[in-house]
Write an enzyme that holds these catalytic residues in place. Structure first.
Site, PDB file in Angstrom:
ATOM      1  N   ASP A  62       7.674  16.361  68.211  1.00 55.43           N
ATOM      2  CA  ASP A  62       7.979  15.252  69.106  1.00 55.43           C
ATOM      3  C   ASP A  62       6.798  14.901  69.997  1.00 55.43           C
ATOM      4  O   ASP A  62       5.816  15.645  70.072  1.00 55.43           O
ATOM      5  CB  ASP A  62       9.229  15.570  69.956  1.00 55.43           C
ATOM      6  CG  ASP A  62       9.183  16.955  70.605  1.00 55.43           C
ATOM      7  OD1 ASP A  62       8.107  17.574  70.631  1.00 55.43           O
ATOM      8  OD2 ASP A  62      10.225  17.404  71.089  1.00 55.43           O
ATOM      9  N   GLU A 135      18.791  15.010  71.498  1.00 54.25           N
ATOM     10  CA  GLU A 135      19.708  15.298  72.596  1.00 54.25           C
ATOM     11  C   GLU A 135      21.154  15.381  72.092  1.00 54.25           C
ATOM     12  O   GLU A 135      21.461  14.918  70.986  1.00 54.25           O
ATOM     13  CB  GLU A 135      19.590  14.192  73.655  1.00 54.25           C
ATOM     14  CG  GLU A 135      18.208  14.086  74.305  1.00 54.25           C
ATOM     15  CD  GLU A 135      17.966  15.165  75.368  1.00 54.25           C
ATOM     16  OE1 GLU A 135      18.639  16.211  75.361  1.00 54.25           O
ATOM     17  OE2 GLU A 135      17.081  14.939  76.219  1.00 54.25           O
TER      18      GLU A 135
END
Ligand code: GLP
Length: 233
Positions: A62, A135
């Site tokens: 990421d 998430e």
């Protein structure tokens, strides 16, 4: 899941390093890499080793959106400092969080992952059970995508910034489907603030509200924790 309990983060990093060294003897090609404090001991052990990556590819999980690789908080900067300066790879990929067209950059990253299947993926875990920047609520089928960071993640990551207002609110993350396609996964977590996430990941239901729980469905996952992170198991 194979769970290994260690004394502390440094010992955990050494254990992860040994696992990598074993795999490298089998001529693996691509490493999936992570940032954060959890893998610091792992990178330290690599820097002190004789391992050579000049023929290998690395693919990072990421990157924040909107900060470039010269920004000390960028994951590109972190990787350069912790690993690539000492141990260059043939090629190292990170998501391009500065791209004008983020959707196109995410698609391009999926193509990179498809062309470089990940043999050995390093993971940390967020306090809310996120992996990469996937998430709670992210589909298990997700590939590389743009993420609105959860308030708890922004708060947790603000410790690296001068103020919470400077923490980027978005990131580009490899998706859960891509993480699950990695052949071997090594997840590291240290400290009591990870205990609940670790308990839910290992003993809770497999649910998109706790992204790391998907790892229960993977065939080759090694979890390296200290006693504090394992205290709720
Ligand atoms: C960040 C990263 C994750 C990392 C997590 C935990 O949000 N995107 O990849 O695993 O935080 O970080 P730490 O290891 O510092 O606790």
């Amino acid at each position: 899941m194979n769970i290994i309990t260690v004394k502390d983060a440094q010992e955990g990093g050494k254990v992860a390093f040994e696992l990598l060294a074993e795999k490298m003897a089998t001529k693996i090609k691509t490493l999936g890499l992570a940032t954060g404090s959890s893998p610091l001991g792992f990178y330290e052990a690599i820097r002190q080793s004789e391992l050579d990556f000049s023929d290998m590819v690395s693919v990072n999980l990421d990157e924040y959106v909107g900060i470039d690789d010269q920004n000390e908080q960028s994951y590109a900067y972190f990787m350069q400092k912790e690993l690539f300066d000492a141990k260059p790879f043939k090629v190292s990929y990170l998501p391009d969080g500065k791209a004008d067209d983020l959707e196109a950059a995410a698609k391009a990253y999926d193509q990179i992952i498809a062309e470089n299947p990940i043999d050995f993926q390093i993971l940390g875990i967020g306090r809310n059970g996120h992996i990469g920047f996937n998430e709670p609520g992210t589909s298990f089928d997700e590939t590389t995508h743009i993420v609105d960071l959860a308030p708890s993640t922004i708060e947790a990551n603000s410790r690296f910034f001068d103020s919470i207002d400077e923490v980027p609110k978005q990131a580009m993350s490899m998706g859960i489907a891509s993480i699950m396609a990695s052949k071997t996964i090594v997840l590291m977590a240290f400290g009591a603030e990870k205990a609940e996430a670790i308990k839910q990941m290992i003993q809770g239901p497999v649910t998109e509200s706790l992204p790391a729980s998907v790892l229960q469905k993977h065939k080759d996952v090694i979890v390296i924790i200290d006693e504090a992170a394992g205290s709720k198991l």
